[in-house]
Every structure is written in structure tokens, then in C-alpha cells.
Design an enzyme around this catalytic site. Structure first.
Site, PDB file in Angstrom:
ATOM      1  N   GLU A  23       8.090  -3.061  16.225  1.00  0.00           N
ATOM      2  CA  GLU A  23       7.002  -2.812  17.070  1.00  0.00           C
ATOM      3  C   GLU A  23       6.967  -3.884  18.275  1.00  0.00           C
ATOM      4  O   GLU A  23       6.855  -5.114  18.272  1.00  0.00           O
ATOM      5  CB  GLU A  23       5.553  -2.528  16.512  1.00  0.00           C
ATOM      6  CG  GLU A  23       5.554  -1.581  15.465  1.00  0.00           C
ATOM      7  CD  GLU A  23       4.036  -1.398  15.138  1.00  0.00           C
ATOM      8  OE1 GLU A  23       3.081  -2.269  15.462  1.00  0.00           O
ATOM      9  OE2 GLU A  23       3.768  -0.720  14.050  1.00  0.00           O
ATOM     10  N   ALA A  77      -6.158   3.463  15.503  1.00  0.00           N
ATOM     11  CA  ALA A  77      -7.608   3.022  15.323  1.00  0.00           C
ATOM     12  C   ALA A  77      -8.119   2.196  16.574  1.00  0.00           C
ATOM     13  O   ALA A  77      -8.941   1.558  16.534  1.00  0.00           O
ATOM     14  CB  ALA A  77      -7.556   2.120  14.115  1.00  0.00           C
ATOM     15  N   ARG A  97       1.395  -0.228   7.910  1.00  0.00           N
ATOM     16  CA  ARG A  97       2.138  -1.230   8.212  1.00  0.00           C
ATOM     17  C   ARG A  97       3.464  -0.679   8.185  1.00  0.00           C
ATOM     18  O   ARG A  97       3.882  -0.215   6.997  1.00  0.00           O
ATOM     19  CB  ARG A  97       2.038  -2.448   7.532  1.00  0.00           C
ATOM     20  CG  ARG A  97       0.815  -3.498   7.898  1.00  0.00           C
ATOM     21  CD  ARG A  97       1.075  -3.864   9.298  1.00  0.00           C
ATOM     22  NE  ARG A  97      -0.173  -4.858   9.703  1.00  0.00           N
ATOM     23  CZ  ARG A  97      -1.270  -4.420  10.284  1.00  0.00           C
ATOM     24  NH1 ARG A  97      -1.765  -3.053  10.214  1.00  0.00           N
ATOM     25  NH2 ARG A  97      -2.285  -5.237  10.297  1.00  0.00           N
ATOM     26  N   ASP A 117       2.776   6.229  12.825  1.00  0.00           N
ATOM     27  CA  ASP A 117       1.897   5.386  13.739  1.00  0.00           C
ATOM     28  C   ASP A 117       2.298   3.898  13.591  1.00  0.00           C
ATOM     29  O   ASP A 117       2.126   3.044  14.592  1.00  0.00           O
ATOM     30  CB  ASP A 117       0.421   5.709  13.359  1.00  0.00           C
ATOM     31  CG  ASP A 117      -0.526   5.032  14.519  1.00  0.00           C
ATOM     32  OD1 ASP A 117      -0.111   5.126  15.618  1.00  0.00           O
ATOM     33  OD2 ASP A 117      -1.382   4.298  14.102  1.00  0.00           O
ATOM     34  N   HIS A 169       1.250   2.746  17.102  1.00  0.00           N
ATOM     35  CA  HIS A 169       0.188   1.999  16.525  1.00  0.00           C
ATOM     36  C   HIS A 169      -1.032   2.208  17.068  1.00  0.00           C
ATOM     37  O   HIS A 169      -1.729   0.935  17.183  1.00  0.00           O
ATOM     38  CB  HIS A 169       0.735   0.644  16.172  1.00  0.00           C
ATOM     39  CG  HIS A 169       0.275  -0.012  14.699  1.00  0.00           C
ATOM     40  ND1 HIS A 169       0.868  -0.821  14.063  1.00  0.00           N
ATOM     41  CD2 HIS A 169      -0.887   0.242  14.301  1.00  0.00           C
ATOM     42  CE1 HIS A 169       0.292  -1.252  12.937  1.00  0.00           C
ATOM     43  NE2 HIS A 169      -0.540  -0.297  13.131  1.00  0.00           N
TER      44      HIS A 169
END
Length: 350
Positions: free
Chosen positions: A292, A314, A263, A287, A311
Site C-alpha cells: 500500500e 473505515a 490487513r 480494501d 484501504h
């Protein structure tokens, strides 16, 4: 700083269906009755028919409804015993029958509102679903920074043959801040690259495979000073918010790099900018970002030796599948009256 937990606890104690409303009953005071476990299961999000069949099978005799968003059907929220997916405070106030809510996300910092904490509703997360690709992404960022991969990409775009001496991860030290699911998986991967691995976690006495030494949070600066790469995998909680400021970046070596994929709010962006511009650290792979999407005018985009990803570490089909697996397993547990996995302690944030 607090480490991610994957412990299970019993379902919230039950109550009379007619007398329950959020905020009236605290966790652990009563035990749910069999009829409660046959209440409506409301599942938000996009799910194919095969996935829906898995969910229906885990629900047993309980009816299951599928919606794109819980906000589409507030009438179903009012009836639901279980909700999987986003549920804002306005809808939560209407969810008078709710026992258990599941988040499709691994990190639940955006969902831990005062309104939720005031209820008896059990919250579970999908923690662990993205551990494997996030650890892979951290290795990618470390390799790119260590070998100056952007230089090769620039040369390729210019059709230019550019050979140069670069580094290798072998023998370097990786300091992992947070040894939950993704931190533990990263430790194994870094060890496989013959790196020395240090870790920081609240429960420093518990060993983690692949980690050479674990330090408590009050020894963070010792780890920063020894690490060639510092990787933040800790969850965002009141204890970790802004934990990386000027003092932390100053404790790092000028040849070390910073990587963050959990985060962005764990990092003071102004302090990171100062550290990069003034050469306190050698580079960063980011990332997760404090703001954001990262604004087009953010100075991070144009800094040398900084690699930006949106981000996205994953965002894999397997991450989604593992998240579904966690919910299906938990739904079967709920139906049988067994303890749930990935129960979130709303007071500590994970």
C-alpha cells in the site's frame, strides 16, 4: 490465527519514578503510584478545542500537551507518563517516564516492535472504532460482486440501458475469518441479509450473535469449502501472516468470492492472483492490500470481477470519534487507577 480481543487488564505495576527506564521492569511487577498518574499526558494528532477539553477533563490534575507529532517535541516525550499517537523506537528509548502508550489505530502490527516488547510500557489500541463502517464496507463489496455492479457503472458511463439477471445474498453462506469487533458486527449484518454465517476463531467455543457455526482455525478449509463469500477480518499477527495461500484459495469454490479489509499481509498476493486468473474463485473485493498504496502497475487493478478500494472502508468521522471516546475513557481510568480497555498483548499481537 488469533481473534481480536477487547479484554481489560490492570495497569502495569508501579515503580519509583527515579528508577524506571524502559526495558528494566516487566509488566505486572509493581503498581503505579498516585504521582505517576499525575505525570505529563502527551497527545499527538489534530484535535479541536472541544476534543482537547474532553481530554483535559479526563486527565484530572495531570498536565496535557498537544502536538501534531511526538517527533516535533522529543523533550515532551522524555517527560511524558502517557503518550497517545505514534512513537518510533528512537523516541521510545528517550521516553524514560512512560507508563502507557495509546495507538489511534485499531490494528497495531506496525507498532509492535522488539523495543516496545522489551519494556514495561502498556500499549492500548483503538480496536472497535472502525468495526461498524468496515462491516458495512464488506456488505458493500459483497453486494457489488454478487450483482456485478461494475457492469451497471460501465453502462451508466456509456449511457447504455443494460438489464441482466444478477444474484442475491439471501441464502448464501458468508464465512468470516476472525470474529473480533468488525467480524462480529459483520455477522449481524450478514444475518440480517438472510445469509448463513460461519466463523473461524481461536476460541471457537464462545458463541457470537448471528453466527450459525464457529470453527477453530484447524477447520479453516471446511469453512472455505462451504462459503460463497470468504471475508477476512482477522488482525495481522505472526499467526495470520500469509495464512491465505494457494491451498486456501484452492479450497474455495469456483463460484465463491474473497473479501479482505483487515490487513493485506494476511494474503499471499501471488496466490490470490493465480486463483483469480485461473478461475479458482469467481472474484474479490479488496480494501486491504499487501503493498500500500497499491502500485499503478499492479495487475489487481485490471482483473475482471475484482473491486479495489484504497484501504478506505473505515475512513469516517464516526470512526475517529469512537477512537477518541476510547482514549478519553481510558485516560479517566488511568487517572483513577482502574483497569484499561483494549490492552494489547505485545507477545501475540492484539
Amino acid at each position: 490465527m488469533r481473534a481480536t480481543s477487547s479484554s481489560s487488564i490492570s495497569l502495569p505495576s508501579g515503580y519509583s519514578r527515579s528508577s524506571f527506564s524502559p526495558g528494566q521492569i516487566k509488566n505486572g511487577e509493581r503498581r503505579p503510584e498516585a504521582d505517576d498518574r499525575r505525570g505529563l499526558v502527551l497527545v499527538a494528532g489534530r484535535h479541536g478545542e472541544a476534543e482537547r477539553e474532553r481530554i483535559r477533563g479526563a486527565a484530572g490534575d495531570a498536565p496535557v500537551e498537544f502536538v501534531q507529532s511526538a517527533r516535533d517535541r522529543p523533550d515532551l516525550v522524555e517527560r511524558a507518563t502517557v503518550v497517545a499517537g505514534d512513537l518510533d523506537d528512537e523516541l521510545l528509548a528517550r521516553a524514560r517516564n512512560l507508563i502507557w502508550r495509546h495507538s489511534w489505530a485499531a490494528g497495531v502490527d506496525h507498532e509492535l516492535t522488539d523495543a516496545l516488547s522489551a519494556t514495561s510500557v502498556t500499549l492500548t489500541s483503538s480496536a472497535g472504532n472502525g468495526a461498524i463502517p468496515l462491516a458495512e464496507h464488506a456488505m458493500l463489496l459483497m453486494l457489488m460482486l454478487n450483482r456485478d455492479a461494475p457492469r451497471w457503472l460501465r453502462a451508466q458511463a456509456e449511457h447504455r440501458w443494460d438489464r441482466f439477471e444478477h444474484g442475491e445474498l439471501n441464502g448464501l453462506t458468508c464465512g468470516i475469518i476472525g470474529l473480533g469487533h468488525s467480524g462480529s458486527d459483520l455477522a449481524a449484518k450478514a444475518a440480517a441479509f438472510h445469509m448463513r454465517v460461519l466463523g473461524v476463531r481461536r476460541r471457537a467455543h464462545l458463541p457470537v450473535p448471528g453466527v450459525d457455526r464457529i470453527y477453530p482455525p484447524d477447520r479453516l478449509h471446511d469453512v472455505l469449502n462451504e462459503s460463497d463469500f470468504v471475508v477476512v477480518t482477522a488482525p495481522y499477527t505472526p499467526d495470520t501472516a500469509g495464512m491465505f495461500g494457494e491451498a486456501e484459495f484452492a479450497a474455495m469454490s469456483e463460484t465463491s468470492c474473497f473479501v479482505c479489509f483487515s490487513r493485506g499481509g494476511i494474503v499471499d498476493d501471488d496466490a490470490l492472483l493465480t486463483a483469480l486468473r485461473e478461475g479458482w474463485i469467481a472474484g474479490a473485493g479488496l480494501d486491504a492490500h499487501g503493498n500500500e498504496p497499491l502500485p499503478p502497475d499492479s495487475p489487481f487493478w485490471d482483473l475482471p470481477h475484482v473491486i479495489i478500494t484504497p484501504h478506505n472502508g473505515a475512513t469516517t468521522a464516526a470512526t475517529r470519534q469512537r477512537g477518541l471516546d476510547i482514549f478519553v475513557d481510558n485516560l479517566a481510568r488511568f487517572t483513577d487507577g482502574r483497569p484499561l480497555r483494549n490492552v494489547v498483548d505485545t507477545q501475540v499481537g492484539y
